[in-house]
Design a protein around this motif. Sequence first.
Motif, mmCIF file in Angstrom:
data_model
loop_
_atom_site.group_PDB
_atom_site.id
_atom_site.type_symbol
_atom_site.label_atom_id
_atom_site.label_comp_id
_atom_site.label_asym_id
_atom_site.label_seq_id
_atom_site.Cartn_x
_atom_site.Cartn_y
_atom_site.Cartn_z
ATOM 1 N N GLY A 139 0.930 -1.178 -0.039
ATOM 2 C CA GLY A 139 -0.198 -0.171 -0.020
ATOM 3 C C GLY A 139 0.761 1.240 -0.014
ATOM 4 O O GLY A 139 2.138 0.949 -0.181
ATOM 5 N N GLN A 140 0.176 2.312 0.366
ATOM 6 C CA GLN A 140 0.823 3.748 0.469
ATOM 7 C C GLN A 140 1.578 3.876 1.739
ATOM 8 O O GLN A 140 1.394 3.081 2.701
ATOM 9 C CB GLN A 140 -0.221 4.652 0.385
ATOM 10 C CG GLN A 140 -0.884 4.483 -0.964
ATOM 11 C CD GLN A 140 -0.151 5.000 -2.020
ATOM 12 O OE1 GLN A 140 0.694 5.710 -2.185
ATOM 13 N NE2 GLN A 140 -0.323 4.154 -3.018
ATOM 14 N N ALA A 141 2.414 4.868 1.898
ATOM 15 C CA ALA A 141 3.070 5.141 3.279
ATOM 16 C C ALA A 141 2.369 5.152 4.344
ATOM 17 O O ALA A 141 2.757 4.450 5.380
ATOM 18 C CB ALA A 141 3.976 6.327 2.995
ATOM 19 N N GLN A 142 1.161 5.767 4.276
ATOM 20 C CA GLN A 142 0.403 5.777 5.470
ATOM 21 C C GLN A 142 -0.198 4.528 5.984
ATOM 22 O O GLN A 142 -0.343 4.178 7.193
ATOM 23 C CB GLN A 142 -0.751 6.851 5.407
ATOM 24 C CG GLN A 142 -1.846 6.596 4.447
ATOM 25 C CD GLN A 142 -1.733 7.105 3.088
ATOM 26 O OE1 GLN A 142 -0.292 7.124 2.835
ATOM 27 N NE2 GLN A 142 -2.598 7.242 2.249
ATOM 28 N N ASP A 143 -0.452 3.567 5.074
ATOM 29 C CA ASP A 143 -0.805 2.163 5.259
ATOM 30 C C ASP A 143 -0.021 1.402 6.389
ATOM 31 O O ASP A 143 -0.426 0.432 7.035
ATOM 32 C CB ASP A 143 -1.049 1.299 3.936
ATOM 33 C CG ASP A 143 -2.308 2.029 3.234
ATOM 34 O OD1 ASP A 143 -3.177 2.760 3.731
ATOM 35 O OD2 ASP A 143 -2.053 1.864 1.867
ATOM 36 N N ALA A 144 1.575 1.858 6.167
ATOM 37 C CA ALA A 144 2.359 1.080 7.071
ATOM 38 C C ALA A 144 2.091 1.099 8.656
ATOM 39 O O ALA A 144 2.202 0.278 9.686
ATOM 40 C CB ALA A 144 3.688 1.441 6.880
#
Length: 251
Positions: A139-144
């Motif tokens: 996913g995107q960075a914020q999904d981490a």
Amino acid sequence: MDKNISFTLKVWRQNGPTAEGHFDSFEMKEISGGTSFLEMLDILNEQLIEDNKEPFVFDHDCREGICGMCSLYINGHPHGLAQGATTCQLYMRRFNDGDVITVEPWRSAAFPIIKDCMVDRSAFDKIIAAGGYTTVRTGQAQDANNILISKQNADEAMDCASCIGCGACVAACKNGSAMLFLSSKVSQLALLPQGRPEAARRAKNMIAKMEELGFGNCTNTRACEAECPKNESIANIARLNREYICAKLAD
Ligand code: SF4
Ligand code: SF4
Ligand code: FES
């Protein structure tokens, strides 16, 4: 201020994987203690080129302890005697005036010599290709941040990920085992939730590939741990063994 030292340098020369090898000796004069080991070899090669002789072949790239290319066995130790350092991070101030310094390649059936002290470590790439990756969508960075990971696991995974694939563990191991490398690469993924879906397959496939490529088995002598420039722990090997046994039981 670093002192200058003079010493005898014995380097392994070998024209190819099946050629017979031998040591060449050189008298190195007035080398500053602040010279790195690889810079000292550069000085040797400049001398050889000036004398119309063939330069000594050795591997290197980053020269700052990151790439794992500088694979030299120095006075009986992979990367020399300095703890937690690669050959490129070794400085001549570690040696004394009048020393004899012996330089050999990694010696392992799975790392054939290309020339002199440059060996072919592509066997490690094949082990990674057998399972040292994840196929989950990250996913995107914020999904981490949506997946909570304990601080302890995050720290341990990061420590395992610091393995640079240099191969010193194989060179140090009397069995020529790649278990410290392999277990570090398995652990860095096994400790994180993103690595769990393929954990069983990964452990089985990477071990099978290691055996197929001619690396030996581990008999827990800890020589690899003592020589690893990134201080990888054989606790990783215990973790890999657990992963492997669980995967086999699940079969
Ligand atoms: S475990 Fe250590 S010695 Fe082995 S390849 Fe990784 S960094 Fe090098
Ligand atoms: S613990 Fe000993 S036998 Fe096992 S991989 Fe390390 S050096 Fe080899
Ligand atoms: S040259 Fe990259 S680690 Fe030594």
